[in-house]
Design a protein around this motif. Structure first.
Motif, PDB file in Angstrom:
ATOM      1  N   PRO A  11      51.697   5.984   4.376  1.00  0.00           N
ATOM      2  CA  PRO A  11      51.860   6.343   2.956  1.00  0.00           C
ATOM      3  C   PRO A  11      53.079   5.697   2.310  1.00  0.00           C
ATOM      4  O   PRO A  11      53.309   5.875   1.117  1.00  0.00           O
ATOM      5  CB  PRO A  11      52.040   7.860   3.021  1.00  0.00           C
ATOM      6  N   GLU A  12      53.870   4.931   3.084  1.00  0.00           N
ATOM      7  CA  GLU A  12      55.154   4.432   2.589  1.00  0.00           C
ATOM      8  C   GLU A  12      55.033   3.669   1.275  1.00  0.00           C
ATOM      9  O   GLU A  12      55.769   3.915   0.324  1.00  0.00           O
ATOM     10  CB  GLU A  12      55.818   3.542   3.640  1.00  0.00           C
ATOM     11  N   HIS A  13      54.117   2.710   1.230  1.00  0.00           N
ATOM     12  CA  HIS A  13      53.993   1.881   0.026  1.00  0.00           C
ATOM     13  C   HIS A  13      53.572   2.727  -1.175  1.00  0.00           C
ATOM     14  O   HIS A  13      54.124   2.587  -2.273  1.00  0.00           O
ATOM     15  CB  HIS A  13      52.987   0.763   0.261  1.00  0.00           C
ATOM     16  N   ILE A  40      48.687  21.447  -8.612  1.00  0.00           N
ATOM     17  CA  ILE A  40      48.064  20.464  -9.495  1.00  0.00           C
ATOM     18  C   ILE A  40      48.023  19.098  -8.807  1.00  0.00           C
ATOM     19  O   ILE A  40      47.034  18.362  -8.901  1.00  0.00           O
ATOM     20  CB  ILE A  40      48.835  20.367 -10.831  1.00  0.00           C
ATOM     21  N   ALA A  41      49.096  18.763  -8.090  1.00  0.00           N
ATOM     22  CA  ALA A  41      49.145  17.490  -7.368  1.00  0.00           C
ATOM     23  C   ALA A  41      48.046  17.420  -6.309  1.00  0.00           C
ATOM     24  O   ALA A  41      47.399  16.386  -6.136  1.00  0.00           O
ATOM     25  CB  ALA A  41      50.517  17.305  -6.721  1.00  0.00           C
ATOM     26  N   THR A  76      49.325  12.914   3.678  1.00  0.00           N
ATOM     27  CA  THR A  76      48.830  13.644   2.512  1.00  0.00           C
ATOM     28  C   THR A  76      49.932  14.472   1.877  1.00  0.00           C
ATOM     29  O   THR A  76      50.083  14.488   0.641  1.00  0.00           O
ATOM     30  CB  THR A  76      47.654  14.551   2.921  1.00  0.00           C
ATOM     31  N   ILE A  77      50.728  15.134   2.694  1.00  0.00           N
ATOM     32  CA  ILE A  77      51.820  15.961   2.175  1.00  0.00           C
ATOM     33  C   ILE A  77      52.833  15.109   1.419  1.00  0.00           C
ATOM     34  O   ILE A  77      53.294  15.472   0.327  1.00  0.00           O
ATOM     35  CB  ILE A  77      52.512  16.725   3.320  1.00  0.00           C
ATOM     36  N   ARG A  78      53.166  13.953   1.979  1.00  0.00           N
ATOM     37  CA  ARG A  78      54.164  13.090   1.327  1.00  0.00           C
ATOM     38  C   ARG A  78      53.651  12.573  -0.012  1.00  0.00           C
ATOM     39  O   ARG A  78      54.402  12.503  -0.994  1.00  0.00           O
ATOM     40  CB  ARG A  78      54.527  11.935   2.253  1.00  0.00           C
ATOM     41  N   ILE A  79      52.379  12.205  -0.065  1.00  0.00           N
ATOM     42  CA  ILE A  79      51.818  11.693  -1.323  1.00  0.00           C
ATOM     43  C   ILE A  79      51.716  12.818  -2.354  1.00  0.00           C
ATOM     44  O   ILE A  79      52.065  12.639  -3.526  1.00  0.00           O
ATOM     45  CB  ILE A  79      50.447  11.047  -1.073  1.00  0.00           C
ATOM     46  N   LEU A  82      54.724   5.464  -6.378  1.00  0.00           N
ATOM     47  CA  LEU A  82      54.774   6.692  -7.171  1.00  0.00           C
ATOM     48  C   LEU A  82      56.207   6.997  -7.608  1.00  0.00           C
ATOM     49  O   LEU A  82      56.446   7.433  -8.733  1.00  0.00           O
ATOM     50  CB  LEU A  82      54.202   7.862  -6.363  1.00  0.00           C
ATOM     51  N   GLY A  83      57.160   6.749  -6.711  1.00  0.00           N
ATOM     52  CA  GLY A  83      58.557   7.018  -7.036  1.00  0.00           C
ATOM     53  C   GLY A  83      59.110   6.096  -8.103  1.00  0.00           C
ATOM     54  O   GLY A  83      60.113   6.418  -8.747  1.00  0.00           O
TER      55      GLY A  83
END
Length: 220
Positions: free
Chosen positions: A78-80, A167-168, A142-145, A85-86
């Motif tokens: 999920p890093e990229h 909501i996320a 999934t949690i990180r995203i 997103l950040g």
């Protein structure tokens, strides 16, 4: 005759990459090739694309199977997506933020699907390196995203019907499970965000009024 200093400097070789940097560069070069050719891609083809000798690959990977597994782990990471997103400007209106998030996440999901699907279709099952090259697990990813999406929602927390985290999760689920319907065009990110934020009907008041009327009629 001594060459001018600037010419001497120009001929100096650039600093070599560390093994970790070399490994990362090879993985990034190999990923689009794997998406195209699956496990049939050769290390010679990867080396040519990377501009290196084939032997350089085997200085940082034991064999092709380990390279394929490392590329799969990178594609699933999920890093990229979290970095993308950040980087979204939270001062934008919420629909714009979510549209950018949708684009980043759709690209992430497409990349995962392309690599995993291509390797599976070409019969790759990881070989002797299956399970040895690990990235973030599915739940952790999934949690990180979801956390990154929730941070995008935070400025509008007061207007949300549910906490940003919930909501996320709904937003990510909508992107992940969006079905393809034959003969129907795919939703644009703007359309998807609009439906997510405002519902599936064009006039919510009319539906609410009809539902109220039906309820009143049933109570008679």
């Amino acid at each position: 005759m001594t060459a001018p200093k600037e010419n001497q400097s120009a001929r100096r070789r650039a600093p070599g990459m560390s093994p970790e940097q070399r490994r990362a560069m090879i993985i990034q070069t190999a990923i689009p090739l794997i998406a195209e050719y699956g496990s049939a891609v050769t290390t010679a083809k990867v080396a040519r694309a990377a501009g290196i000798g084939e032997g350089t690959i085997f200085r940082v990977f034991a064999d092709k199977d380990e390279l394929l597994q490392a590329c799969l782990a990178e594609a699933l990471s999920p890093e990229h997506a979290v970095r993308e997103l950040g980087a979204i400007d939270v001062s934008q209106p919420l629909p714009d933020r979510l549209a950018e998030a949708a684009q980043a996440l759709q690209a992430h999901l497409a990349r995962m699907g392309a690599i995993a699907g291509s390797l599976h279709a070409s019969g790759h099952r990881g070989g002797k390196h299956a399970g040895t090259v690990r990235g973030a697990g599915r739940e952790e990813s999934t949690i990180r995203i979801r956390t990154a999406i929730a941070e995008l929602l935070e400025p509008d927390k007061a207007t949300l019907r549910r906490p940003p985290e919930q909501i996320a999760a709904l937003f990510f689920g909508l992107l992940f499970t969006q079905p393809h319907i034959e003969d129907e065009p795919e939703l644009t990110t703007q359309e998807l965000v609009d439906i997510f934020l405002h519902g599936a009907v064009t006039d919510g008041n009319a539906v609410t009024g009809a539902a109220s009327g039906a309820a009143s009629g049933g109570a008679k």
